[in-house]
Design a protein around this motif. Structure first.
Motif, PDB file in Angstrom:
ATOM      1  N   HIS A   5       8.930  16.143  33.286  1.00  0.00           N
ATOM      2  CA  HIS A   5       9.892  16.907  32.343  1.00  0.00           C
ATOM      3  C   HIS A   5       9.431  15.976  30.887  1.00  0.00           C
ATOM      4  CE1 HIS A   5      12.652  19.921  30.764  1.00  0.00           C
ATOM      5  NE2 HIS A   5      12.932  19.038  30.090  1.00  0.00           N
ATOM      6  N   SER A   6       8.259  16.032  30.317  1.00  0.00           N
ATOM      7  CA  SER A   6       7.961  14.732  29.548  1.00  0.00           C
ATOM      8  C   SER A   6       8.019  15.096  28.266  1.00  0.00           C
ATOM      9  CB  SER A   6       6.407  14.467  29.835  1.00  0.00           C
ATOM     10  OG  SER A   6       5.585  15.695  29.741  1.00  0.00           O
ATOM     11  N   HIS A   7       7.989  16.444  27.674  1.00  0.00           N
ATOM     12  CA  HIS A   7       8.179  16.759  26.465  1.00  0.00           C
ATOM     13  C   HIS A   7       9.226  16.318  25.964  1.00  0.00           C
ATOM     14  CE1 HIS A   7       9.867  20.100  28.086  1.00  0.00           C
ATOM     15  NE2 HIS A   7      10.594  20.449  26.982  1.00  0.00           N
ATOM     16  N   PRO A  16      15.733  27.216  32.445  1.00  0.00           N
ATOM     17  CA  PRO A  16      15.631  28.157  33.246  1.00  0.00           C
ATOM     18  C   PRO A  16      16.570  28.725  34.080  1.00  0.00           C
ATOM     19  CG  PRO A  16      14.357  26.489  34.040  1.00  0.00           C
ATOM     20  CD  PRO A  16      14.941  25.863  33.017  1.00  0.00           C
ATOM     21  N   VAL A  17      16.914  29.917  34.328  1.00  0.00           N
ATOM     22  CA  VAL A  17      17.772  30.446  35.058  1.00  0.00           C
ATOM     23  C   VAL A  17      17.119  31.156  36.307  1.00  0.00           C
ATOM     24  CG1 VAL A  17      19.799  30.662  33.814  1.00  0.00           C
ATOM     25  CG2 VAL A  17      18.190  32.597  33.898  1.00  0.00           C
ATOM     26  N   ASN A  18      15.772  31.431  36.279  1.00  0.00           N
ATOM     27  CA  ASN A  18      15.040  32.217  37.296  1.00  0.00           C
ATOM     28  C   ASN A  18      13.763  31.112  37.815  1.00  0.00           C
ATOM     29  OD1 ASN A  18      16.550  34.593  37.200  1.00  0.00           O
ATOM     30  ND2 ASN A  18      15.429  35.124  35.328  1.00  0.00           N
ATOM     31  N   THR A  26      16.212  22.805  36.542  1.00  0.00           N
ATOM     32  CA  THR A  26      17.455  21.561  36.506  1.00  0.00           C
ATOM     33  C   THR A  26      17.556  21.038  38.216  1.00  0.00           C
ATOM     34  OG1 THR A  26      19.282  23.116  37.080  1.00  0.00           O
ATOM     35  CG2 THR A  26      18.751  22.906  34.867  1.00  0.00           C
ATOM     36  N   GLU A  27      18.209  20.202  38.376  1.00  0.00           N
ATOM     37  CA  GLU A  27      18.313  19.694  39.592  1.00  0.00           C
ATOM     38  C   GLU A  27      18.913  20.513  40.505  1.00  0.00           C
ATOM     39  OE1 GLU A  27      20.101  15.632  39.505  1.00  0.00           O
ATOM     40  OE2 GLU A  27      20.496  15.724  41.447  1.00  0.00           O
ATOM     41  N   HIS A  28      19.851  21.003  39.926  1.00  0.00           N
ATOM     42  CA  HIS A  28      20.827  22.174  40.689  1.00  0.00           C
ATOM     43  C   HIS A  28      19.989  23.426  41.271  1.00  0.00           C
ATOM     44  CE1 HIS A  28      24.434  19.847  40.899  1.00  0.00           C
ATOM     45  NE2 HIS A  28      24.472  19.603  39.310  1.00  0.00           N
ATOM     46  N   GLU A  29      19.031  23.807  40.421  1.00  0.00           N
ATOM     47  CA  GLU A  29      18.373  24.991  40.672  1.00  0.00           C
ATOM     48  C   GLU A  29      17.315  24.507  41.619  1.00  0.00           C
ATOM     49  OE1 GLU A  29      18.753  27.157  36.339  1.00  0.00           O
ATOM     50  OE2 GLU A  29      16.985  25.643  36.756  1.00  0.00           O
TER      51      GLU A  29
END
Lengths: 213, 101
Positions: A5-7, A16-18, A26-29
């Motif tokens: 996740h470099s930018h 994102p949610v999908n 994300t970590e949880h996703e």
């Protein structure tokens, strides 16, 4: 946050949610998707079971409890069954109930019931969906048991001194739903029109049912 | 199933077991007196279940009705106001009839 996740950014863009969004998970996703894949791979659950449960969850909205209230207003025998066993009464209306037990609390001119969970956020999700933000706030949880009349006044409900206020701390295994008083001027309305008069907060005891406009 | 520990209407005191961790008896009702409103069924003790212990330890759950004035001596509402809460049997003791507190 993944390593690539470099930018550089200041987190103003949506994450994102999908899983097919063209952005990092994300970590949880990532954990959720990994766990789901493992459960399917190990044969503990299959995709159809997960989808079936998602569909049940999507049925969980305050409209379910409002349907019960409307039926109870027009059908005294149903109301009696609901007061005796609200879970059975919900199942009777084809509401998928995932709680162990449900208790209906009837509001009358002499008695006003209001529900809170002081310890966390116990809530009758099958009948009402996810709890509103106020319900899980520390202010509501601590103040409703201590000064319920003031809390209700802040919701716009001023109850006469003669009306007993009964607070229900939903702190363990039972779940509660309030049967609000039927408003005046609703004689002859259909069940679906009656259900539309029942806002979510009336099912918690923080509002009255609406009068028809 | 074993016999129901308390009858509806029985006077009970909610005791303070001083138990830390995932317990379902909030501080504000510990030591207070009320009456059994109804028996709520038998459940696995959440105080054990939360830590992966005692699956199958069945405990009886009761709804206890208390007068707000008995919980908060300076309660700002009306005399008749009440509160109901769910308490597992091991937090309850029979209370002789008489003045609450």
């Amino acid at each position: 946050m993944t390593a690539d996740h470099s930018h550089s950014h200041d987190h103003t863009h949506p994450h994102p949610v999908n899983e097919d969004d063209d952005m990092d998970l994300t970590e949880h996703e990532a954990k959720f998707l990994a766990l789901k894949a493992m459960l399917i791979e190990q044969g503990i659950l299959d995709a159809a079971e997960i989808q079936a449960r998602v569909e049940v969850n999507e049925l969980k909205t305050p409209h379910q409890a409002a349907r019960m209230v409307a039926r109870a207003w027009v059908d005294p025998a149903y109301k009696a069954r609901m007061m005796a066993d609200a879970k059975q009464a919900a199942l009777e209306l084809d509401i998928p109930v995932t709680e162990a037990a449900l208790v209906a609390l009837e509001n009358t001119p002499d008695l006003h019931n209001v529900i809170v969970c002081t310890l966390c956020s116990c809530y009758p999700r099958s009948l009402l969906g996810e709890p509103p933000a106020f319900y899980v706030s520390k202010a509501y949880r601590s103040r409703t048991v201590r000064e319920p009349r003031r809390v209700l006044r802040e919701f716009g409900l001023t109850l006469p001194e003669e009306t007993e206020i009964r607070v229900h701390d939903s702190n363990a295994d039972l779940r509660y739903v309030v049967l609000p008083q039927r408003p005046d001027g609703t004689e002859g309305l259909s069940e679906s029109d009656l259900a539309a008069l029942v806002p979510r907060d009336a099912l918690i005891g923080c509002a009255f049912a609406k009068t028809p406009s | 199933m074993s016999e129901v520990a308390f009858a509806d209407g029985a006077r009970v005191r909610i005791v303070d077991l001083g138990k830390p961790g995932h317990v379902r008896t909030p501080q504000y009702v510990r030591g207070k007196v009320g009456v059994i409103e109804r028996f709520g069924g038998t459940y696995e003790n959440p105080e054990d279940r939360a830590y992966g212990r005692g699956r199958g330890t069945a405990v009886q759950l009761f709804r206890v009705r208390l007068r707000q004035r008995d919980i908060w001596p300076d309660y700002p509402g009306c005399e008749a106001d009440t509160l109901e809460i769910e308490i597992y049997e091991h937090w309850l003791r029979p209370e002789p009839t008489g003045e609450a507190q």
